[in-house]
Design a protein around this motif. Structure first.
Motif, PDB file in Angstrom:
ATOM      1  N   LEU A  87       0.853  -1.185   0.000  1.00  0.00           N
ATOM      2  CA  LEU A  87       0.000   0.000   0.000  1.00  0.00           C
ATOM      3  C   LEU A  87       0.890   1.237   0.000  1.00  0.00           C
ATOM      4  O   LEU A  87       1.738   1.402   0.875  1.00  0.00           O
ATOM      5  CB  LEU A  87      -0.869   0.006   1.257  1.00  0.00           C
ATOM      6  CG  LEU A  87      -1.458   1.342   1.693  1.00  0.00           C
ATOM      7  CD1 LEU A  87      -2.419   1.879   0.641  1.00  0.00           C
ATOM      8  CD2 LEU A  87      -2.163   1.211   3.034  1.00  0.00           C
ATOM      9  N   ASP A 117      -3.834   5.096  -3.391  1.00  0.00           N
ATOM     10  CA  ASP A 117      -5.064   5.886  -3.533  1.00  0.00           C
ATOM     11  C   ASP A 117      -4.890   6.965  -4.597  1.00  0.00           C
ATOM     12  O   ASP A 117      -4.459   8.063  -4.299  1.00  0.00           O
ATOM     13  CB  ASP A 117      -5.422   6.524  -2.188  1.00  0.00           C
ATOM     14  CG  ASP A 117      -5.698   5.461  -1.146  1.00  0.00           C
ATOM     15  OD1 ASP A 117      -4.791   5.164  -0.339  1.00  0.00           O
ATOM     16  OD2 ASP A 117      -6.802   4.904  -1.173  1.00  0.00           O
ATOM     17  N   PHE A 161      -6.982   2.417  -5.455  1.00  0.00           N
ATOM     18  CA  PHE A 161      -8.154   2.210  -4.601  1.00  0.00           C
ATOM     19  C   PHE A 161      -9.184   3.290  -4.943  1.00  0.00           C
ATOM     20  O   PHE A 161      -9.486   4.167  -4.157  1.00  0.00           O
ATOM     21  CB  PHE A 161      -7.742   2.274  -3.139  1.00  0.00           C
ATOM     22  CG  PHE A 161      -6.816   1.177  -2.733  1.00  0.00           C
ATOM     23  CD1 PHE A 161      -5.711   1.443  -1.940  1.00  0.00           C
ATOM     24  CD2 PHE A 161      -7.027  -0.129  -3.152  1.00  0.00           C
ATOM     25  CE1 PHE A 161      -4.845   0.417  -1.554  1.00  0.00           C
ATOM     26  CE2 PHE A 161      -6.174  -1.157  -2.776  1.00  0.00           C
ATOM     27  CZ  PHE A 161      -5.083  -0.885  -1.985  1.00  0.00           C
ATOM     28  N   ARG A 175     -16.520  12.210   3.925  1.00  0.00           N
ATOM     29  CA  ARG A 175     -16.109  11.501   2.701  1.00  0.00           C
ATOM     30  C   ARG A 175     -17.099  11.716   1.562  1.00  0.00           C
ATOM     31  O   ARG A 175     -16.930  11.168   0.478  1.00  0.00           O
ATOM     32  CB  ARG A 175     -15.892  10.025   3.004  1.00  0.00           C
ATOM     33  CG  ARG A 175     -14.830   9.838   4.085  1.00  0.00           C
ATOM     34  CD  ARG A 175     -14.276   8.451   4.178  1.00  0.00           C
ATOM     35  NE  ARG A 175     -13.286   8.193   3.128  1.00  0.00           N
ATOM     36  CZ  ARG A 175     -12.459   7.142   3.152  1.00  0.00           C
ATOM     37  NH1 ARG A 175     -12.515   6.268   4.155  1.00  0.00           N
ATOM     38  NH2 ARG A 175     -11.588   6.962   2.183  1.00  0.00           N
ATOM     39  N   LYS A 213     -15.101   1.081  -4.066  1.00  0.00           N
ATOM     40  CA  LYS A 213     -15.082   1.133  -2.606  1.00  0.00           C
ATOM     41  C   LYS A 213     -16.094   2.137  -2.109  1.00  0.00           C
ATOM     42  O   LYS A 213     -16.544   2.978  -2.900  1.00  0.00           O
ATOM     43  CB  LYS A 213     -13.668   1.487  -2.124  1.00  0.00           C
ATOM     44  CG  LYS A 213     -13.256   2.937  -2.354  1.00  0.00           C
ATOM     45  CD  LYS A 213     -11.823   3.166  -1.861  1.00  0.00           C
ATOM     46  CE  LYS A 213     -11.431   4.623  -1.948  1.00  0.00           C
ATOM     47  NZ  LYS A 213     -10.025   4.856  -1.546  1.00  0.00           N
ATOM     48  N   MET A 257     -13.284  -2.978  -2.368  1.00  0.00           N
ATOM     49  CA  MET A 257     -12.761  -2.819  -1.009  1.00  0.00           C
ATOM     50  C   MET A 257     -13.908  -2.857  -0.024  1.00  0.00           C
ATOM     51  O   MET A 257     -14.922  -2.159  -0.201  1.00  0.00           O
ATOM     52  CB  MET A 257     -12.013  -1.488  -0.870  1.00  0.00           C
ATOM     53  CG  MET A 257     -11.427  -1.278   0.527  1.00  0.00           C
ATOM     54  SD  MET A 257     -10.653   0.336   0.724  1.00  0.00           S
ATOM     55  CE  MET A 257      -9.232   0.167  -0.325  1.00  0.00           C
ATOM     56  N   PHE A 260     -15.545  -0.004   6.434  1.00  0.00           N
ATOM     57  CA  PHE A 260     -15.308  -0.077   7.874  1.00  0.00           C
ATOM     58  C   PHE A 260     -16.585  -0.340   8.662  1.00  0.00           C
ATOM     59  O   PHE A 260     -16.544  -0.852   9.768  1.00  0.00           O
ATOM     60  CB  PHE A 260     -14.736   1.263   8.365  1.00  0.00           C
ATOM     61  CG  PHE A 260     -13.336   1.539   7.959  1.00  0.00           C
ATOM     62  CD1 PHE A 260     -13.013   2.663   7.212  1.00  0.00           C
ATOM     63  CD2 PHE A 260     -12.294   0.687   8.336  1.00  0.00           C
ATOM     64  CE1 PHE A 260     -11.705   2.941   6.851  1.00  0.00           C
ATOM     65  CE2 PHE A 260     -10.981   0.961   7.985  1.00  0.00           C
ATOM     66  CZ  PHE A 260     -10.691   2.092   7.237  1.00  0.00           C
ATOM     67  N   MET A 324      -5.272  -5.717   4.443  1.00  0.00           N
ATOM     68  CA  MET A 324      -4.492  -4.480   4.336  1.00  0.00           C
ATOM     69  C   MET A 324      -4.072  -4.041   5.733  1.00  0.00           C
ATOM     70  O   MET A 324      -4.935  -3.716   6.570  1.00  0.00           O
ATOM     71  CB  MET A 324      -5.311  -3.370   3.654  1.00  0.00           C
ATOM     72  CG  MET A 324      -4.548  -2.083   3.453  1.00  0.00           C
ATOM     73  SD  MET A 324      -5.628  -0.681   3.135  1.00  0.00           S
ATOM     74  CE  MET A 324      -6.229  -1.069   1.508  1.00  0.00           C
ATOM     75  N   TRP A 434      -7.173  13.471  -0.328  1.00  0.00           N
ATOM     76  CA  TRP A 434      -6.856  12.299  -1.169  1.00  0.00           C
ATOM     77  C   TRP A 434      -6.239  12.769  -2.473  1.00  0.00           C
ATOM     78  O   TRP A 434      -6.652  12.369  -3.567  1.00  0.00           O
ATOM     79  CB  TRP A 434      -8.087  11.437  -1.424  1.00  0.00           C
ATOM     80  CG  TRP A 434      -8.549  10.690  -0.224  1.00  0.00           C
ATOM     81  CD1 TRP A 434      -9.667  10.938   0.496  1.00  0.00           C
ATOM     82  CD2 TRP A 434      -7.879   9.605   0.446  1.00  0.00           C
ATOM     83  NE1 TRP A 434      -9.755  10.080   1.577  1.00  0.00           N
ATOM     84  CE2 TRP A 434      -8.670   9.246   1.563  1.00  0.00           C
ATOM     85  CE3 TRP A 434      -6.706   8.905   0.212  1.00  0.00           C
ATOM     86  CZ2 TRP A 434      -8.328   8.227   2.441  1.00  0.00           C
ATOM     87  CZ3 TRP A 434      -6.360   7.875   1.092  1.00  0.00           C
ATOM     88  CH2 TRP A 434      -7.157   7.541   2.188  1.00  0.00           C
ATOM     89  N   GLU A 502     -11.494  11.587   4.823  1.00  0.00           N
ATOM     90  CA  GLU A 502     -11.652  10.581   5.865  1.00  0.00           C
ATOM     91  C   GLU A 502     -11.493  11.183   7.258  1.00  0.00           C
ATOM     92  O   GLU A 502     -10.704  12.089   7.458  1.00  0.00           O
ATOM     93  CB  GLU A 502     -10.656   9.449   5.678  1.00  0.00           C
ATOM     94  CG  GLU A 502     -10.882   8.338   6.691  1.00  0.00           C
ATOM     95  CD  GLU A 502     -10.043   7.107   6.434  1.00  0.00           C
ATOM     96  OE1 GLU A 502      -9.319   7.080   5.433  1.00  0.00           O
ATOM     97  OE2 GLU A 502     -10.122   6.171   7.254  1.00  0.00           O
TER      98      GLU A 502
HETATM   99  C1  GLC Z   1      -8.189   4.390   4.166  1.00  0.00           C
HETATM  100  C2  GLC Z   1      -9.473   4.553   3.388  1.00  0.00           C
HETATM  101  C3  GLC Z   1      -9.482   3.866   2.056  1.00  0.00           C
HETATM  102  C4  GLC Z   1      -8.080   3.848   1.479  1.00  0.00           C
HETATM  103  C5  GLC Z   1      -7.234   2.968   2.391  1.00  0.00           C
HETATM  104  C6  GLC Z   1      -5.783   2.902   1.925  1.00  0.00           C
HETATM  105  O1  GLC Z   1      -8.499   4.168   5.519  1.00  0.00           O
HETATM  106  O2  GLC Z   1     -10.681   4.204   4.051  1.00  0.00           O
HETATM  107  O3  GLC Z   1     -10.401   4.568   1.216  1.00  0.00           O
HETATM  108  O4  GLC Z   1      -8.097   3.316   0.159  1.00  0.00           O
HETATM  109  O5  GLC Z   1      -7.272   3.400   3.731  1.00  0.00           O
HETATM  110  O6  GLC Z   1      -5.191   4.136   2.002  1.00  0.00           O
END
Ligand code: GLC
Length: 756
Positions: A87, A117, A161, A175, A213, A257, A260, A324, A434, A502
């Motif tokens: 990641l 991302d 992602f 978000r 996602k 994905m 949560f 992850m 992001w 987020e």
């Molecule tokens: C974060 C986000 C998700 C993102 C992932 C990796 O917590 O919820 O959208 O792709 O972690 O960064």
């Protein structure tokens, strides 16, 4: 680098010396058409249990910061076959270094996947996704994703992602900024566009795996508080939150994905009925499901797993293939399999999905195909990419209000312009959240954009006036002085980029800090004032709407923010953005969205002209929003004729055509987003008063008319009946056409036979 890649891939043969010749990648590819399944089965058959679970492990790269601090995965873990993907680790040279270790120094030489991302651009940052949605232009949104993929793959990423396809109807939820807003139809269209943009057909070295996602209903977090419970009827789940994921699956998205949140008591990372049941079995999704950041471990926090092993078993059994960051699959599941608590078959199926994606990307043939340093430099922040970002940014701007044609500014007559506000010259905030590898120094601020566009003909002064969310008003004096000394004032106000995204829920979604007071102080200086508002969500800006004659919603426009904003403010571009989310008058109205139900007691006006008390209303506020979904003005005006259904009657399985004629009745050319809404007048379950079922962004010259054809397929008229089966019911359907969700031009047609 090519020579190195050839040398290294040769070593891949030795690294897989344990495999039969036909299994080795190079040999297999030389054998002509390779049987993917046979190759993967042969490889799987050589893997130890630990190597298999290593393929399901995705640690963060050394500098990844997208969640609570976690131990980064390193080269030794790669050597020990403990990592299948990373990641946030990118860079042509950097990923090549890790890939070389995986291919040359691990026992089986299985290449790595590099994921990250890439949401609205990689280095050329496009408007925040909610702003891209405001373009109502799928081609523009697809182009944005395409350019993002070109840049990101040049930097070594195989997998993004994105797209985030969560429907969001509560602007307290930060978000909202990342998706396509409140509407299912718009969400479906843009989900498909973004998947196409990122993935193409996954044959070229500038195409990457996409991820739908966060599966599912993450945007329905109670109270708009991130990560909170989502609880709803199956009908709402299937009619509002699931469809954009199905649209992405239908468009060929390769990964999904998990989210949560829990849905109805079952955390999504352990939700087999929705992942294995709906996503895989019902929809036929054959791709891979990745957890969210520590989502597997969080099952313990949710209180449904007593320890790591229990959490890992629940998640893998539910269909979550890759873990992850939790590092639970790798550490805790070998013993679980050996103890018979988790079937080897389940592990193998997840590993197959990972190996299939690596195969699909051609990494077994050439693990270094994304490692080209020259290409990385050549495909980053090019003038063409910037120009594309400027075009999408212009299309994303929404003219919410324009009393007395306060906008566009009279460019030629403007001797002195005051640019005021905390966002007028803020580079980082133009990127939004992001923002991938975006850099503040890449951005053009509104102050810079206006100075460039106006040149020496206009003196542009600047005063920050206040911070974004502080209480200090000591900067007001300079701002008021700048206003007094100018012919006109533009204020740049709103949220910082960090106030959405987020873990950024807000209970008060008005202008932060003392910004409203700043606007009022500047207004009192007596010069014409207009406002540009930046945000990652709908804001409650009714006070602002009572203070200034013109407002532009800018979201976060990306690297070309200042130029795009100047293009619109100075009339070089006629804005046509439309709201993808409802702007409520107050937080008290939330959730507030256009495709609401009528209820049994809709508001009605009594003969005395007052609202009937005993109806669904508030004592202290209208039900209506400040600005509705689909809203946006132009520097010209448009007239709609009543929509014309082609057939007065159709069968339930038939398609209907609806023609909509729109005319530019103003003096400037401009785009109009022609919207078609549909209502099923009487049905066996309650239906929204109207639902978007088509939109087209069209360009019209002054006086020009165009007739646009819309196609209504059975699915556009269908809903889930009492038996939860999709059906089109006989009866009257009303179609509305206009430039927003309060479109008034209407017509109707009949469906005459029982549906599916
Ligand atoms: C974060 C986000 C998700 C993102 C992932 C990796 O917590 O919820 O959208 O792709 O972690 O960064």
């Amino acid at each position: 680098m090519r020579a190195l890649a050839v040398a290294l891939s040769a070593s891949l043969l030795t690294a897989t010396a344990g495999l039969a010749v036909a299994d080795t990648p190079k040999a297999a590819s030389k054998a002509g058409a390779r049987d993917e399944a046979a190759f993967i089965e042969a490889l799987l058959g050589k893997m130890t249990l630990e190597e298999k679970l290593g393929q399901l492990n995705q640690p963060p790269g050394p500098d990844n910061r997208t969640g609570p601090q976690a131990e980064a995965g390193g080269l030794d873990q790669v050597r020990r076959s403990e990592v299948g993907s990373f990641l946030g680790l990118h860079g042509a040279a950097r990923t090549c270094q890790y890939q070389k270790v995986a291919v040359e120094e691990s026992r089986l030489g299985i290449p790595l996947l590099f994921a990250g991302d890439v949401i609205h651009g990689f280095r050329t940052i496009f408007p925040q996704s909610i702003g891209e949605a405001a373009t109502f232009n799928p081609a523009a949104v697809e182009k944005s994703a395409r350019i993002a993929a070109i840049e990101a793959t040049a930097h070594g990423f195989h997998w993004t992602f994105a797209p985030m396809v969560d429907i969001a109807r509560d602007p307290r939820w930060g978000r909202m900024s990342e998706g396509s807003g409140e509407d299912v139809y718009l969400g479906n269209v843009l989900a498909r566009a973004r998947v196409r943009g990122f993935q193409g057909d996954l044959k070229r070295d500038d195409e990457m795996l996409a991820t739908a996602k966060h599966f599912v209903a993450y945007g329905a977090a109670e109270a708009g508080r991130d990560y909170n419970v989502a609880d709803m009827s199956e009908r709402t789940l299937r009619e509002v939150y699931l469809p954009p994921f199905q649209a992405a699956v239908d468009a060929g998205v390769q990964t999904v994905m998990a989210s949560f949140n829990e849905v109805g008591g079952v955390p999504m990372h352990a939700n087999g009925p929705l992942i294995n049941g709906v996503l895989r079995k019902e929809w036929g999704f054959d791709g891979l499901v990745v957890s969210d950041y520590t989502g597997v471990w969080e099952l313990e926090k949710h209180g449904i797993a007593a320890d790591d092993t229990a959490a890992g078993i629940l998640a893998l059994d539910a269909g979550v293939d890759i873990d992850m960051v939790s590092d639970i699959y790798r550490k805790s599941l070998p013993a679980a399999v050996r103890a018979g608590k988790l079937s080897q078959k389940t592990v193998d199926e997840a590993v197959r999905r990972v190996l299939r994606l690596k195969y699909k990307l051609g990494l077994f043939d050439d693990p270094y195909r994304f490692c080209n340093v020259e290409r990385e430099q050549a495909r980053t922040l090019t003038p063409e990419f910037r120009q594309a970002a400027r075009e999408v940014a212009r299309e994303s701007l929404v003219l919410l209000k324009n009393e007395g044609n306060a906008l566009p500014l009279a460019k030629g007559k403007l001797r002195k312009l005051a640019v005021i506000g905390p966002l007028a010259d803020s580079h980082p905030d133009m990127l939004g959240n992001w923002a991938g590898d975006g850099r503040p120094e890449d951005t053009v601020t509104p102050l810079q954009g206006l100075r460039t566009a106006l040149g020496s003909a206009t003196q542009v002064s600047y005063a920050k006036g206040a911070s974004i969310d502080g209480k200090d008003t000591s900067g007001f004096a300079d701002a008021v002085a700048a206003a007094r000394n100018a012919d006109a004032v533009v204020m740049f106000i709103g949220e910082s980029a960090a106030m959405s995204g987020e873990a950024s829920s807000r209970t008060d979604i008005g202008l932060p800090g003392v910004q409203q007071q700043l606007v009022e102080a500047v207004k009192a200086a007596g010069k014409p004032v207009v406002a540009v508002v930046f945000s990652g969500r709908a804001l409650t800006i009714e006070p602002l709407s009572k203070t200034v004659p013109a407002i532009v919603a800018a979201w976060f426009p990306g690297v070309e923010a200042g130029n795009a904003i100047a293009d619109v403010l100075l009339g070089d571009y006629n804005p046509a953005g439309r709201l993808p989310v409802t702007f409520p008058r107050s937080v008290g109205q939330i959730p507030l969205y256009y495709d609401h139900k009528n209820t049994g007691r809709p508001i009605r006006i009594n003969p005395d002209g007052k609202e009937e008390k005993y109806t669904s209303r508030y004592l202290d506020s209208p039900n209506t929003p400040l600005y509705p979904f689909g809203w946006g003005l132009s520097y010209t005006t448009f007239r709609y004729d009543a929509p014309k259904p082609k057939l007065a009657k159709i069968g339930a399985g038939d398609t209907q055509q609806v023609a909509v004629t729109v005319t530019n009745t103003g003096t400037r050319a401009g785009d109009e987003v022609v919207q078609l809404y549909v209502r099923d007048d009487v049905s066996s379950v309650t239906r929204p008063l109207r639902q978007l079922r088509g939109f087209q962004r069209v360009h019209l010259k002054p006086g020009e008319s165009k007739t646009l054809d819309f196609t209504l397929k059975p699915d556009d008229l269908a809903f889930l009946g009492l038996d939860m089966r999709k059906r089109v019911e006989p009866g009257t359907f009303i179609v509305f056409a206009g430039g927003s969700s309060d479109a008034s031009q209407q017509a109707q047609f009949e469906v005459v036979a029982q549906g599916r």
